[in-house]
Motif scaffolding. Structure first.
Motif, short mmCIF file in Angstrom:
data_model
loop_
_atom_site.label_atom_id
_atom_site.label_comp_id
_atom_site.label_asym_id
_atom_site.label_seq_id
_atom_site.Cartn_x
_atom_site.Cartn_y
_atom_site.Cartn_z
N ARG A 1 61.47 -73.18 36.98
CA ARG A 1 60.66 -72.94 35.79
C ARG A 1 61.41 -73.27 34.51
N ALA A 2 62.73 -73.04 34.52
CA ALA A 2 63.63 -73.39 33.42
C ALA A 2 63.07 -73.00 32.05
N ASP A 3 62.53 -73.96 31.31
CA ASP A 3 62.13 -73.73 29.92
C ASP A 3 60.96 -72.74 29.78
N ASP A 4 60.24 -72.47 30.85
CA ASP A 4 59.14 -71.52 30.78
C ASP A 4 59.58 -70.08 31.04
N LEU A 5 60.85 -69.90 31.36
CA LEU A 5 61.36 -68.58 31.70
C LEU A 5 61.50 -67.73 30.44
N THR A 6 61.05 -66.49 30.51
CA THR A 6 61.25 -65.57 29.40
C THR A 6 62.60 -64.88 29.56
N TYR A 7 63.12 -64.29 28.47
CA TYR A 7 64.41 -63.62 28.57
C TYR A 7 64.32 -62.31 29.34
N ASP A 8 63.16 -61.70 29.40
CA ASP A 8 62.99 -60.53 30.27
C ASP A 8 63.11 -60.93 31.73
N GLU A 9 62.51 -62.07 32.08
CA GLU A 9 62.61 -62.57 33.45
C GLU A 9 64.05 -63.00 33.75
N TYR A 10 64.70 -63.61 32.77
CA TYR A 10 66.10 -63.99 32.96
C TYR A 10 66.96 -62.76 33.23
N ALA A 11 66.69 -61.67 32.52
CA ALA A 11 67.46 -60.44 32.72
C ALA A 11 67.30 -59.92 34.14
N GLU A 12 66.07 -60.00 34.68
CA GLU A 12 65.84 -59.58 36.07
C GLU A 12 66.69 -60.41 37.03
N VAL A 13 66.74 -61.72 36.80
CA VAL A 13 67.52 -62.60 37.65
C VAL A 13 69.00 -62.25 37.56
N SER A 14 69.49 -62.08 36.34
CA SER A 14 70.90 -61.81 36.13
C SER A 14 71.32 -60.48 36.77
N VAL A 15 70.48 -59.47 36.67
CA VAL A 15 70.79 -58.17 37.26
C VAL A 15 70.80 -58.26 38.78
N LEU A 16 69.87 -59.01 39.34
CA LEU A 16 69.84 -59.17 40.79
C LEU A 16 71.11 -59.86 41.29
N VAL A 17 71.60 -60.85 40.56
CA VAL A 17 72.86 -61.50 40.92
C VAL A 17 74.01 -60.51 40.80
N ALA A 18 73.99 -59.67 39.76
CA ALA A 18 75.04 -58.66 39.60
C ALA A 18 75.07 -57.71 40.79
N MET A 19 73.90 -57.34 41.29
CA MET A 19 73.84 -56.48 42.48
C MET A 19 74.44 -57.19 43.69
N ALA A 20 74.14 -58.47 43.84
CA ALA A 20 74.71 -59.24 44.95
C ALA A 20 76.22 -59.37 44.81
N GLU A 21 76.69 -59.50 43.56
CA GLU A 21 78.14 -59.57 43.33
C GLU A 21 78.82 -58.30 43.82
N ALA A 22 78.27 -57.16 43.47
CA ALA A 22 78.87 -55.89 43.87
C ALA A 22 78.85 -55.72 45.39
N ALA A 23 77.72 -56.03 46.01
CA ALA A 23 77.60 -55.87 47.47
C ALA A 23 78.53 -56.83 48.21
#
Length: 414
Positions: free
Chosen positions: A326-348
């Motif tokens: 989606r790239a340019d259509d992504l909102t920053y709220d959606e980006y935050a969801e993605v970033s947090v999910l990656v952070a969870m995977a980093e910890a696990a």
């Protein structure tokens, strides 16, 4: 606020962030990765103990086509997408964690132009990189003592010292973060390490990841042409494009795959040793054998831990891939969801790597101290990587997002 909700997009969708990426296909590259990993595994212990600069290992990756994996086929590359690249890095890391880190860093840095500069310019750089088969090194993370970019009559010059950075001992190109001295703006810059103003020093005293070609780089009045400045690395959402923002979770997810590869690699070797590696004079059912209750429980617990981290990583991967489509259509709220999910995977994945590589030594027992078996390299590699990439702040980010809705900071891998 939902924490594990991935934006639309599945792993079967094409990566729409570049030109036509048609290539041999995912199955081909996974087969190549397995063959390359098997090749690396045959002498992994001897190579790790020798600790030589990994020119030979880079040649193996180059001959397998893995250095140009993410370059579109029409530009001379493998035409793979990011989910395929993640799987390849994980496969290589299971055999050799240091080479997995080297390849993962290369993939991210070689693709950085697509995050930070206009498509036509990125495509030109990509075609040259593919034609000349460059290996990339360096890192785009901000440093306490930043590199500086100073304007001169003839253009700009780069000065400063970058501490430990992956791949710099074997790199054909470096990608680094430098700050403009007049404005303070951070920029992504490409540098040819062959320039006489560039001096690379090996980090020879690390106890792990010895083959990741890490080192420190000093820049002394190195000229930087306009085309070598890829673009801004500002963390301000008002100035950061959605695609550039995705550089953070894309790069951090490579570290996740690296950790999981290490965890899966050590468990596979410990399993093989427990099945067939014991001496014939040992009685049936000793500690560490396939019949020992404690051994079975330990393997069960570590398998659950690693598979759980893997399942969470799959969710993060789908979220990242969906965001890239989606790239340019992504909102920053959606980006935050993605970033947090990656952070969870980093910890696990960090916990899975540290516990699996440490407790595998207990499973194998006193024989794991044998340098010939080389089981210790998994623990040393995993511990070194998790020290350079700690996850305590990631857990804080997850908690702050869950409790307060605070967007995670824009953080690039080193």
């Amino acid at each position: 606020m939902g924490l594990a909700t991935a934006p639309s997009g599945t792993l079967s969708e094409p990566d729409r962030t570049g030109p036509d990426r048609t290539g041999p296909g995912r199955a081909h590259w996974l087969r190549v990765a397995r063959e390359t990993a098997d090749d690396l595994a045959t002498d992994a212990v001897a190579r790790e103990q020798a600790g030589k600069t990994p020119f030979d290992e880079v040649s193996r990756l180059r001959e397998a086509g893995l250095l140009t994996l993410l370059v579109p086929a029409g530009s001379g590359g493998g035409g793979a997408d990011w989910p395929t690249a993640y799987a390849v890095v994980r496969e290589i890391a299971a055999a050799d964690g240091a080479i997995g880190q080297l390849l993962g860093s290369h993939c991210f840095l070689s693709w950085s132009a697509r995050f930070f500069t206009e498509p036509s310019r990125a495509a030109r750089l990509e075609r040259r990189y593919a034609a000349e088969q460059w290996c990339w090194g360096g890192g785009l993370a901000r440093q306490e003592s930043p590199l500086t970019l100073t304007g001169t009559r003839g253009g700009q010059v780069l000065d400063g010292r970058q501490s430990y950075a992956t791949g710099v001992l074997v790199a054909d190109r470096l990608a680094v973060c430098a700050v403009r001295t007049d404005t303070g703006e951070p920029l992504a810059v490409v540098v040819d390490p062959a320039h006489p103003g560039v001096r690379v020093e090996a980090d020879t005293d690390t106890f792990g990841q010895r083959l990741s070609a890490g080192g420190s780089v000093e820049f002394d009045s190195v000229p930087v042409a306009a085309d070598d400045v890829l673009g801004p690395l500002s963390a301000d959402e008002d100035f950061l494009s959605p695609l550039a923002a995705l550089a953070s979770p894309v790069g951090r997810l490579l570290s996740v795959q690296l950790r999981l590869g290490m965890a899966e690699g050590v468990l596979a070797e410990a399993r093989e040793y427990s099945r067939v590696g014991r001496s014939p004079w040992q009685p049936a059912g000793p500690a560490g054998s396939p019949q020992d209750a404690q051994t079975l429980a330990a393997f069960g617990e570590l398998t659950v831990l690693t598979r759980s981290a893997s399942a969470l990583t799959d969710q993060a991967l789908q979220a990242v891939h969906g965001a890239l489509t989606r790239a340019d259509d992504l909102t920053y709220d959606e980006y935050a969801e993605v970033s947090v999910l990656v952070a969870m995977a980093e910890a696990a994945s960090s916990r899975a790597a540290q516990e699996s590589t440490a407790r595998a030594l207990d499973i194998v027992g006193a024989r794991s101290t044998s340098s010939r078996l080389g089981f210790d390299r998994f623990w040393r590699n995993a511990r070194t990587h998790t020290l350079y990439e700690p996850v305590a702040h990631r857990l804080r980010d997850v908690g702050d997002y869950f409790l307060n809705g605070t967007h995670p900071p824009f953080v690039l891998p080193g």
